[in-house]
Design a protein around this motif. Sequence first.
Motif, PDB file in Angstrom:
ATOM      1  N   PHE A   4       0.865  -1.182   0.000  1.00  0.00           N
ATOM      2  CA  PHE A   4       0.000   0.000   0.000  1.00  0.00           C
ATOM      3  C   PHE A   4       0.897   1.225   0.000  1.00  0.00           C
ATOM      4  O   PHE A   4       2.096   1.142   0.315  1.00  0.00           O
ATOM      5  N   SER A   5       0.314   2.377  -0.322  1.00  0.00           N
ATOM      6  CA  SER A   5       1.136   3.577  -0.463  1.00  0.00           C
ATOM      7  C   SER A   5       1.478   4.206   0.884  1.00  0.00           C
ATOM      8  O   SER A   5       2.594   4.666   1.093  1.00  0.00           O
ATOM      9  N   GLY A   6       0.506   4.249   1.800  1.00  0.00           N
ATOM     10  CA  GLY A   6       0.742   4.892   3.083  1.00  0.00           C
ATOM     11  C   GLY A   6       0.984   6.379   2.967  1.00  0.00           C
ATOM     12  O   GLY A   6       1.795   6.954   3.695  1.00  0.00           O
ATOM     13  N   GLU A   7       0.256   7.042   2.072  1.00  0.00           N
ATOM     14  CA  GLU A   7       0.524   8.459   1.812  1.00  0.00           C
ATOM     15  C   GLU A   7      -0.341   9.406   2.626  1.00  0.00           C
ATOM     16  O   GLU A   7      -0.183  10.625   2.538  1.00  0.00           O
ATOM     17  N   GLY A   8      -1.259   8.880   3.446  1.00  0.00           N
ATOM     18  CA  GLY A   8      -2.086   9.756   4.264  1.00  0.00           C
ATOM     19  C   GLY A   8      -1.267  10.553   5.259  1.00  0.00           C
ATOM     20  O   GLY A   8      -0.182  10.132   5.692  1.00  0.00           O
ATOM     21  N   ALA A   9      -1.771  11.712   5.649  1.00  0.00           N
ATOM     22  CA  ALA A   9      -1.026  12.613   6.535  1.00  0.00           C
ATOM     23  C   ALA A   9      -0.698  11.957   7.867  1.00  0.00           C
ATOM     24  O   ALA A   9       0.348  12.226   8.467  1.00  0.00           O
ATOM     25  N   ALA A  10      -1.602  11.089   8.361  1.00  0.00           N
ATOM     26  CA  ALA A  10      -1.377  10.430   9.646  1.00  0.00           C
ATOM     27  C   ALA A  10      -0.833   9.018   9.479  1.00  0.00           C
ATOM     28  O   ALA A  10      -0.701   8.280  10.452  1.00  0.00           O
TER      29      ALA A  10
END
Length: 720
Positions: free
Chosen positions: A343-349
């Motif tokens: 997964f990318s894991g690009e969320g701010a948190a």
Amino acid sequence: MATSAIAVLVNALGTQALAQSTSAAPALQPAVGVLQAPQTPFTAAQQRRLELPRSVAEPTLPEVKVEATGDAQRRFDAASSHTAVRVDGFEAASPLVNLSELLADQAGVVALDRGNYAQDLQIAIRGFGTRATFGVRGVRILVDGIPATMPDGQGQAATAQLSSASEVNVLRGPLAQLYGNAAGGVLQVRTREPRPGGGAAAQVAVGSHGDRLVGASIDVGDRSLGGLIDVTRFSTDGYRPHSAAERTHLNSKWVARPGADTTLTALVNLYDQPRAQDPLGLTRAQFDANPRQRQPLADRFDTRKSVAQNQLALVWEQRLSASDSLRAQVYGGTRALQQFLAFSGEGAASSGGVVDLDRRYRGAAMSWTHQMRLPTGRPAQWTLGMSADRLAEDRRGFVNALGAAGALRRSETDRAGTTDVFGQVDALLTDELRLVAGLRASRVELDVRDRFVTAANPDDSGSTRFAHISPALGVVWSASDQLNVYANLGRGFETPTLSETAYRLGGTGPNFALGAARTRQYELGAKWQGEVHSLQAAWFDARTRGEIVPAAVSGGRTVFQNADAVQRRGVELGWQAKAGNWTPRAAFTWLDASFAAPYSGADGAAVAVGNRLPGTARQVLHVSLDHAPAPGWRWGADVHVSGKVFADDRNSQAAAGYGVLGLHVAYSFAAAGARWNAWARADNLLDRSYAGSLVVNDGNGRYFEPASGRRITLGLRTQF
């Protein structure tokens, strides 16, 4: 880093501690992590030996043979289920790449080759360790007495080099809990002693799915100062697409005996795995449609892992007198790892979809063993000691930008440490009754220092501590020279790892409210050995409160919680015979591992009383037969049968049971001034399609990891 170090040593060739003196080791040495067949000067012959002068008592037979016989007798006299697998790096009809090749015939032990070198083996003993989605949990692993299990309880089996091993020891049951945190069972790999007079060896093997193995070793010196260096390189294209891997492994052992009462051992272990692709697990629909396919996300995010680990250990053993001995060890190492997740894991948190860590770890231990006689004149011994193990790692997380490391999403320094003190008594109370009692006090600390603080990601620093006392008591009744009956009980614990405390519900930061699992174990067993047959049987019951289980799974994150309670109970049977040139073996395990209390599982799903613990089969049977029909020739067959295994706590998905057949043949001969061993083996001969392992409680339903189909391997070894 590790690659260059290995290359230098390979060029020099021209192409850390169970290994210790068995004459002075105590029954168990939990402080230094040494898993040893109990030293029991308690048989009539052993008592007589204690009263002989040293010059008379010293054996005149070759040392290796004396040690093997003595170890086998001490395991037979042990107040526990303790077995060993002998390893012969020259005669083995196997590539000796994974521990799973050696542990199939050990009752109560499950070691699964996932066909995925990005995730390591799955190893469980009596149901402990089954929840691990990567690495090894709940089972303590030692390599030459040096922990391959870190202070937080997370371990790796891949760094044990098997081509230079002499033995793999397995300890099950309550006495295993004397080894401290996460010791539902103990596995220890022992490196062989350097060959006096020196020598050299080489090997090559090729197999299905692009498997390739080359290796070389050299022994130098004599008994007073000698050493060995063993290097292997393994690579594979993988059974499934996107499952290729390669690794280079060096193991070196140097032993000095400056005096009759002193032994110094240096152990060097270098492991380099520059790339191991991860094909990921499959959903039920994907597995049923084509079990050999890869998960499409594996290509999209180029899921993979690279590891480089270097380790050095020093061991000092000193005989102070006829009654006293000291043993001390120090070790240290580094481990660099980078893993690309699906997964990318690009969320701010988010913590990102790329894990990048640099670990430093070290430890030291010392124990003092004293042999004595009770007022009755019967022998006894006690051991006192302490150990300390530490790790510190810089952990960073990046966005997985379709196979490349993107923006930073996590940066922290994690620390874990254990400080243990212990004592143990081993005494012959009567001519037939022996007592073993031990106590270990452990303190485990976890600490996180957050360096990535933003408006969306506040400072999540914190720490937690665990303290536990692990007692164990065992008795052995020698009903006859051929029959021993034993019983034991004990209490142990398992702390959450740094990875398991990484996330919490309803906020950011570590979940330091997560407690340790605490287990009480009971065992009753018998061992019988005759001229032809030997038999071992054990009944066990282990009850755990605060089992660490998933509370929520989302976006690549798993949040854990404690649940009451889990019960693991079962029966183990092991049989072996030696009739002429025939050696049959059989091992059977019946295991009932289930939830004894309900709890609300991942995402609020109810887990009912009686649900089976995922990753455990109720029945496992392994039968093998080896035969030496003529000088130099050996052949054998084995059948492995496993029952159905559930994939999640809710028991909503399961892998069907299976049975597989394997064959092997080897021929040893002498030519051109060297010994040679040519071997071949066929695994899964009937080409059965089945799930060899499961990703337990996977939040995306990608539980199933297909086993390899029919696999043929050919090998040749030579020894000079």
